[in-house]
Every structure is written in structure tokens, then in C-alpha cells.
Motif scaffolding. Structure first.
Motif, short mmCIF file in Angstrom:
data_model
loop_
_atom_site.label_atom_id
_atom_site.label_comp_id
_atom_site.label_asym_id
_atom_site.label_seq_id
_atom_site.Cartn_x
_atom_site.Cartn_y
_atom_site.Cartn_z
N ASP A 5 66.09 58.36 63.51
CA ASP A 5 64.98 57.78 64.50
C ASP A 5 65.11 56.15 64.84
OD1 ASP A 5 62.66 57.36 61.74
OD2 ASP A 5 64.66 56.66 61.80
N GLY A 6 66.32 55.68 64.49
CA GLY A 6 66.52 54.39 64.69
C GLY A 6 66.22 53.42 63.74
N HIS A 7 65.53 53.79 62.55
CA HIS A 7 65.20 52.82 61.38
C HIS A 7 66.49 52.25 60.80
CE1 HIS A 7 60.73 54.22 61.32
NE2 HIS A 7 60.92 53.63 62.59
N LEU A 8 66.24 50.98 60.43
CA LEU A 8 67.49 50.40 59.61
C LEU A 8 67.36 50.90 58.06
CD1 LEU A 8 69.79 48.57 59.25
CD2 LEU A 8 68.05 46.74 58.48
N ILE A 9 68.39 51.60 57.61
CA ILE A 9 68.78 52.21 56.19
C ILE A 9 69.15 50.82 55.73
CG2 ILE A 9 69.69 53.68 54.54
CD1 ILE A 9 69.86 55.59 56.97
N GLU A 10 70.47 50.32 56.10
CA GLU A 10 70.97 49.07 55.39
C GLU A 10 71.83 48.35 56.19
OE1 GLU A 10 73.30 50.64 51.96
OE2 GLU A 10 73.61 48.56 51.09
N ARG A 11 71.91 46.88 55.89
CA ARG A 11 72.87 46.38 56.67
C ARG A 11 74.11 46.28 55.72
NH1 ARG A 11 71.63 41.29 60.46
NH2 ARG A 11 71.42 43.42 61.65
N LEU A 12 75.18 46.60 56.46
CA LEU A 12 76.65 46.48 55.56
C LEU A 12 77.27 45.30 56.03
CD1 LEU A 12 77.28 50.39 56.63
CD2 LEU A 12 76.44 49.60 54.50
N GLU A 13 77.89 44.94 54.91
CA GLU A 13 78.92 43.68 54.92
C GLU A 13 80.13 43.97 54.23
OE1 GLU A 13 75.49 40.29 54.84
OE2 GLU A 13 76.30 41.07 52.96
N SER A 14 81.18 43.31 54.02
CA SER A 14 82.39 43.43 53.09
C SER A 14 82.11 43.95 51.96
CB SER A 14 83.20 42.12 53.34
OG SER A 14 84.59 42.20 52.78
N HIS A 15 82.77 45.06 51.57
CA HIS A 15 83.03 45.55 50.25
C HIS A 15 81.79 46.59 50.12
CE1 HIS A 15 85.21 42.13 49.28
NE2 HIS A 15 85.89 42.93 48.35
N ASP A 16 80.79 46.92 51.20
CA ASP A 16 79.95 47.82 51.04
C ASP A 16 80.36 49.27 51.44
OD1 ASP A 16 76.93 45.77 52.49
OD2 ASP A 16 77.74 46.23 50.49
N LEU A 17 79.88 50.32 50.78
CA LEU A 17 80.44 51.48 50.95
C LEU A 17 79.26 52.26 51.62
CD1 LEU A 17 81.54 50.45 48.08
CD2 LEU A 17 82.66 52.60 48.25
N PHE A 18 79.74 53.32 52.33
CA PHE A 18 78.38 54.40 52.95
C PHE A 18 79.26 55.56 53.42
CE2 PHE A 18 79.57 53.94 57.54
CZ PHE A 18 80.35 52.73 57.66
N GLY A 19 78.67 56.60 53.56
CA GLY A 19 79.10 58.03 54.00
C GLY A 19 79.26 58.96 52.79
N PHE A 20 79.17 58.55 51.55
CA PHE A 20 79.27 59.40 50.32
C PHE A 20 78.14 60.32 50.19
CE2 PHE A 20 77.40 55.40 48.92
CZ PHE A 20 76.48 55.55 47.99
N PRO A 21 76.68 60.04 50.40
CA PRO A 21 75.79 61.21 50.61
C PRO A 21 76.01 62.47 51.05
CG PRO A 21 74.61 59.13 50.93
CD PRO A 21 76.26 58.87 51.23
#
Length: 660
Positions: free
Chosen positions: A68-84
Motif C-alpha cells: 500500500d506504499g507505507h514505509l517498512i524500513e529505510r535500508l542502508e549499507s549492511h542492511d538485509l532484506f528479502g529473508f521473510p
């Protein structure tokens, strides 16, 4: 795009959980990892090509957005995502917005699964990150240290007291058949409401076999198990869960063969609860993850059953989750305030019927957290997403999760370093918007102005650390007073990595012997309200001179004592009972004092809550009570609690303040 091998290895060494891999495993990752330069033009095509996968931000800045466009997290160097998606098997639905072009490393699903199989620490990191056991950790820790004797040469010897004087705790909770008429079903343990034995299927069984089992057993979900080849090779390990929805969406809709194995379509690493946890824990976990089936384990991590939303509905008392859900669904500030008006009346009835008073503080903190996050979301809808990484932090009673209805706000903002005036102005608006919104929702403004609307409580990481360093190096009376609030902190919303850096550095500063000595001397200077011949001594003035403030001279003193030991131990948990649990087994606080402080805290919390219910709606003090109005047994228990505090104060003075 193949990244430079040596550079990747260096990067992974500084990127949890890859730093926990062996050198050989890290070398394998560095040799096989992909890299992509991501900009606004190629981002959608790139992730469609490499999905699902584990993504690691090497450089640049990105916003992870919900559908829906709401921010979940701002990602910076060393941040990981996609694992869920890799853990749950669910399709990827979130989007990535490019804030600053950069490089992202890509670990394929096959690589991710192989690392999980060969590196337990790696797997556990992502399971914890996914939040599947957030609620069970405290309960698990509570039994971890029981029965272990500890030694503390400086600790005082608390006198024993007989059963009529012993402080009543929730450890002696009545059985389900002995519940009083007002007992809240949310306090039932999950094991007490499980209606049948676990229905399990082997991970190597076919989908057809699993579907036939679900049909025969008349269940809508089945736990997937297999042999545990670790410490317990003869036991069954929970590998996943298979539901009707999985069969519809992942098998029938995809046209898969019914002969493939269950482990190809099951939800891996599902959220779980322990049988000894309460229905409130299950309700909260289901709400957080929007799930309807929850495997239940015993203390050996063996499946003992399944609890579903239908089971919970039968209990007919799911108001807390309904209330939290209504807050989360509010579309405007006005709707949020309207929903919040129901909280006081509900909490009075809830508090009156629960035996475990810690549930009241936890629920109020959870409601305040939910209102805070909703206000942050509403502000971002009006003013755009945050211009940098930040954390909204709860201090004091909200941070400790021991709020009461009369608790005021204690909060602050932790900001990334190097912000410009325009960015700081955005966060100024956020602080003012949320604090005034919470006030409208019934959480009063802090009389001492310890709120994110105050620029003094809205600082960068370096700014906060400079402040703590000043407090610990020059502990003036005012600084020590602040420390008793600011050292009890918990992140409500924001960048986890930023908060962890802050919390770890604050914990290091708090271990200063000079600082702890001054903190101990301040704590010991507060006299327990017991006078000559063990008589109560009033703490108030004027016409209320006979009253005793059990918050300031009881509960707060225990919080202060436990905080000092926790600071010395470098603990970062803010909750008093959790701190005591984590101190079990250490040499800092002996087992007897540990248990006595926990019992005294629970007794005083219960007494304070009952007093507030009795005088609610009047102009009487919320924290000061008349000991002459208490029963003989309660007066004896109150004196016992004060003696425990007094003895432990002396121990703190000897150990930290060199007072003897």
C-alpha cells in the motif's frame, strides 16, 4: 555482475550473520554471490529476475515499501532484506524504492538454504529476525536459570518469612478448574486449551498424503516434522506447517503434482509458542504476523498441538487484540483518538479480572506502542518518509512495559548523524505531532518534558552518546535523576541497527565504577518507610502525612536496585523482571535476593494496581495509600517487602557505594 572477491570477504566479516560463518563458508559465499548496480530505472526488473533471494545493501539508500506504499524500513549499507519470503515461502509483495543509487549483493535462494543447513547460527539469526519467537523468549529465559545457586559476598541476608507472610506471586497460579469467576481467560496457558494431540506429517510425505491426513483428521493445518539429527536424534523437529491456504495457493493454483514432497510447499520456520505461555501471548503473536494457525511446543521444542484463531474465539475474551487491531486500522488522527477513548474503561475491567498484574503493564505499553506507530505513519503520510535513519524510543515505564493508566509520556528520538537543518525540521515536526497526538489519546504530557517534542530529547547518535558520557563522568544529582529514566529504554519504531549501536554504547558507559558508585549512593539515600519497631512511616506531607507512596518508596526503589546490577552486568533489557531473570546464574546478585526482589516487585505492583482500581474516579493519590486501611496480612506483606528493599539497599551500598 561478479563482485571483487577480497572486497566481498572483508564486507561479510562486518555483516552479521555472515561474520558467524567459518572462513571456508564465507569464502564460498564470496565466490558465488552476485552483485547488481540498482537505480530507479532497473530496480523493478532486477528484483523480478532475482526473486526470492536474500539481498544485502552494499552502498546507496533504499526504502522498503509495503504493497500500500507505507514505509517498512529505510535500508542502508549492511542492511538485509528479502529473508521473510525465503523463510515463509510466501510470494514477495513488498517494493523497493531507490533513494540513492547503489550496489546490492544477491544471495540466491539455493545459497541461502545451503547456508541454513550447514550453519546453525546463520539460520537462527534469520529466524529471530523474522520475529517468530519474540514472545516466547522471555518465558523461556524465566526457566533457564531456576535452581542455580549464585554467590555474592556483598549481598545482605534477607530473613526468611513463613507462608502467611510470604509475598504472593503468580507462580502459584490456580489450575484451570480452580479459577475464580473473575479470572480472565487470557491468563490461561495455551496447553490448557489445546483440544487434541498434534497432527503431524513427515517432511518427505507427498502433498496427496498430507491432504488425505487433513481430511481424515478434520483439520485445516498440519505440522511438518522430521528427525532431529542434532542433540536428540530420536525426537521430532518441527520443520514447518502446511495449511489449507498453502494447498490452494501453492499447489492447486500453481498446477503442481500432488506427488511432490510436502517440504517443497510448506511454510518454513513458522511462528511458534510454548504450552506454558498464555493465550494473550498467542493472540498478540497472531495479530503481529496476521496468521491463523500457531504450532505449540513443549520446553524440549517438541510439538504438542496447534492453536488456531477459532480456538481463541471460543474463549470470547480477545478484547486486547481487537483494541490493538482497531488502533492499527485507524485511517486518521481523529479515528485514532476516538478508538483510544475506549482504553481506560476497558483497562479497568481487564485489570480487575487478571491475576498476573504484569499483563496490565505489558498491554498498556503495547497499546501505547501501537498508537505511537500509527501516529508516526499518519505523519509520514502527510510529510513524506523520514529523511534519514531514526528510532522512536520509549523511556521509563513504557520502556520497562510496566505502565499504568496514570503514567505520562517518556520518549525521545534517536537520529542518524550528519543531518542538515531541513532534515532536523522534519523530525521536530514528528516529535511534536506524535507527543501531542498521544496526549489527545490519553497519555499525558510529561511534566518534566522528557518527550521527543523537546529538542533536548531529540538527538543524533553522537549527541545522545555525548550526553550519556557527560552524565556518567559528571554525575550531578540532576544527571543521576535523568539516568534512572533514560537507562530504561526500548525501541518502539525505526532502524534496528541504529538503535542497537546506541544501546550497546550506552551499556558500555553505564558500567563505569565511578558512575555506579554515585548512583548507588543516591539510591541508598532514599529511606524505606519503616521506622522504629518496624512501624510504617508516612512519606507524604500535610493532611496526607500518614500515607505511603508505594511507587516512589517501593516499586521505583526495586527498579533502581535492579538497574544498578544490570548496568554492571552490561544488560540492555529494560524490564525489571527480565533483568532479574538475566541476572540469575551470575555472581552479581545471589539467588535468594534475586527471588525476593522479584516477589516484592510483583506484590507492590499488584497492591498499587488494586489501590488505583479502588480509588479510580476520585481525587485521591494514585500511588499513595493508607496502611491502616489494609488487612492484617497485607500489612505484614508490605512490611516484608520494605524489609527486602532495605536489606538489598544495604547490599548495593556495600558493593557499589562503599557504604558500610
Amino acid at each position: 555482475m561478479q563482485p571483487e572477491f577480497t572486497e566481498v570477504q572483508r564486507f561479510l566479516l562486518d555483516c552479521p550473520p555472515f561474520d558467524e560463518l567459518t572462513g571456508e563458508q564465507r569464502q564460498w559465499v564470496a565466490q558465488n554471490i552476485d552483485a547488481a548496480y540498482v537505480n530507479e530505472h532497473n530496480v523493478d526488473a532486477l528484483f523480478k529476475q532475482h526473486s526470492p533471494a536474500l539481498y544485502i545493501v552494499r552502498s546507496g539508500g533504499f526504502d522498503l515499501l509495503a504493497p500500500d506504499g507505507h514505509l517498512i524500513e529505510r535500508l542502508e549499507s549492511h542492511d538485509l532484506f528479502g529473508f521473510p519470503s525465503l523463510l515463509s515461502g510466501r510470494p514477495v509483495v513488498n517494493k523497493l524504492k531507490v533513494i540513492e543509487d547503489g550496489i546490492i549483493y544477491i544471495v540466491s535462494a539455493a545459497m541461502f538454504d545451503k547456508l541454513r543447513q550447514h550453519a546453525r547460527a546463520f539460520e537462527q539469526y534469520f529466524i529471530r529476525a523474522h520475529g517468530q519467537r519474540l514472545l516466547s523468549e522471555v518465558a523461556r529465559r524465566s526457566t533457564a536459570g531456576r535452581g542455580e545457586a549464585t554467590v555474592n559476598a556483598d549481598a545482605s541476608n534477607n530473613r526468611d518469612f513463613n507462608e502467611t507472610e510470604r509475598l504472593t506471586t503468580n507462580a502459584s497460579r490456580p489450575s484451570v478448574t480452580e479459577k475464580s469467576p473473575g479470572y480472565d481467560t487470557l491468563e490461561l496457558t495455551i496447553a490448557e486449551v489445546i483440544s487434541r494431540e498434534p497432527v503431524t506429517v513427515s517432511s518427505t510425505a507427498s502433498i496427496r498424503e498430507a491432504a488425505e491426513l487433513m481430511r481424515d483428521e478434520k483439520v485445516s493445518s498440519v505440522m511438518v516434522t522430521g528427525a532431529d539429527l542434532g542433540l536428540h536424534p530420536t525426537s521430532s523437529k518441527l520443520f514447518g506447517i502446511l495449511t489449507d491456504r498453502d494447498l490452494r495457493n501453492r499447489v492447486i493454483a500453481q498446477g503442481l503434482s500432488y506427488d511432490i514432497q510436502v517440504n517443497a510447499v510448506m511454510t518454513q520456520a513458522p511462528a511458534t509458542v510454548y504450552g506454558r505461555q498464555t493465550l494473550m501471548d498467542a493472540l498478540t503473536l497472531m495479530t503481529q504476523h496476521n496468521i491463523h494457525h500457531l504450532p505449540v511446543l513443549d520446553d524440549n521444542d517438541q510439538p504438542i498441538g496447534m492453536i488456531t484463531n477459532t480456538d481463541l474465539m471460543r474463549q470470547q475474551r480477545s478484547e486486547p487484540v481487537m483494541l490493538i487491531s482497531a488502533i492499527n486500522k485507524a485511517d486518521t488522527r481523529e479515528q485514532l483518538v476516538a478508538e483510544a477513548q475506549h482504553i481506560p474503561a476497558y483497562m479497568q475491567t481487564f485489570a480487575a479480572r487478571v491475576h498476573d498484574t504484569t499483563m496490565v503493564g505489558r498491554l498498556l505499553a503495547s497499546l501505547t506502542d501501537s498508537m505511537t506507530r500509527k501516529l508516526i505513519s499518519l505523519y509520514e503520510q502527510e510529510h513524506g518518509v523520514a529523511p534519514s535513519a531514526y528510532c522512536w524510543i520509549a523511556f521509563g515505564s513504557q520502556g520497562r512495559e510496566d505502565q499504568v493508566l496514570s503514567s505520562d509520556q517518556d520518549n525521545g528520538l534517536l537520529l542518524g548523524n550528519g543531518l542538515n537543518e531541513q532534515q532536523l525540521e522534519w523530525f521536530k515536526g514528528l516529535g511534536e505531532y506524535v507527543c501531542t497526538g498521544l496526549n489527545e489519546c490519553g497519555i499525558p504530557l510529561c511534566p518534566g518534558d522528557i518527550m521527543a517534542s523537546n529538542p533536548d530529547c531529540r538527538r543524533t547518535l553522537d549527541g545522545w552518546l555525548d550526553r550519556f558520557q557527560t552524565w556518567t563522568e559528571s554525575p550531578t544529582p540532576k544527571a543521576l535523576m535523568y539516568c534512572q529514566i533514560f537507562f530504561d529504554s526500548r525501541m518502539v519504531h525505526g532502524n534496528k541497527r541504529l538503535y542497537q549501536r546506541y544501546r550497546d554504547e550506552v551499556a558500555k558507559l553505564g558500567k563505569s565504577e565511578f558512575f555506579l558508585g554515585n548512583l548507588a549512593r543516591l539510591q541508598v539515600s532514599v529511606q524505606v518507610p519503616l521506622g522504629l519497631f518496624n512501624r510504617f512511616r508516612g512519606t507524604e506531607s500535610g493532611k496526607d502525612s500518614d500515607l505511603i507512596n508505594i511507587k516512589r518508596y517501593g516499586i521505583a526503589l526495586i527498579n533502581d536496585i535492579v538497574r544498578i546490577y544490570s548496568l554492571q552486568a552490561g544488560l540492555t533489557a529494560p524490564q525489571t523482571l527480565v533483568r532479574l531473570e538475566q541476572l540469575r546464574g551470575s555472581n552479581l546478585l545471589n539467588r535468594k535476593d534475586n527471588q525476593s526482589l522479584a516477589e516484592a516487585w510483583q506484590f507492590l505492583t499488584q497492591l498499587r494496581l488494586q489501590h488505583q482500581l479502588d480509588i479510580w474516579g476520585t481525587d485521591k493519590s494514585k500511588n499513595a495509600l493508607d496502611p491502616d486501611e489494609l488487612s492484617t496480612l497485607t500489612r505484614r506483606q508490605l512490611k516484608t517487602a520494605f524489609r527486602i528493599i532495605k536489606d538489598c539497599q544495604q547490599g548495593v551500598g556495600l558493593k557499589f557505594g562503599r557504604i558500610g
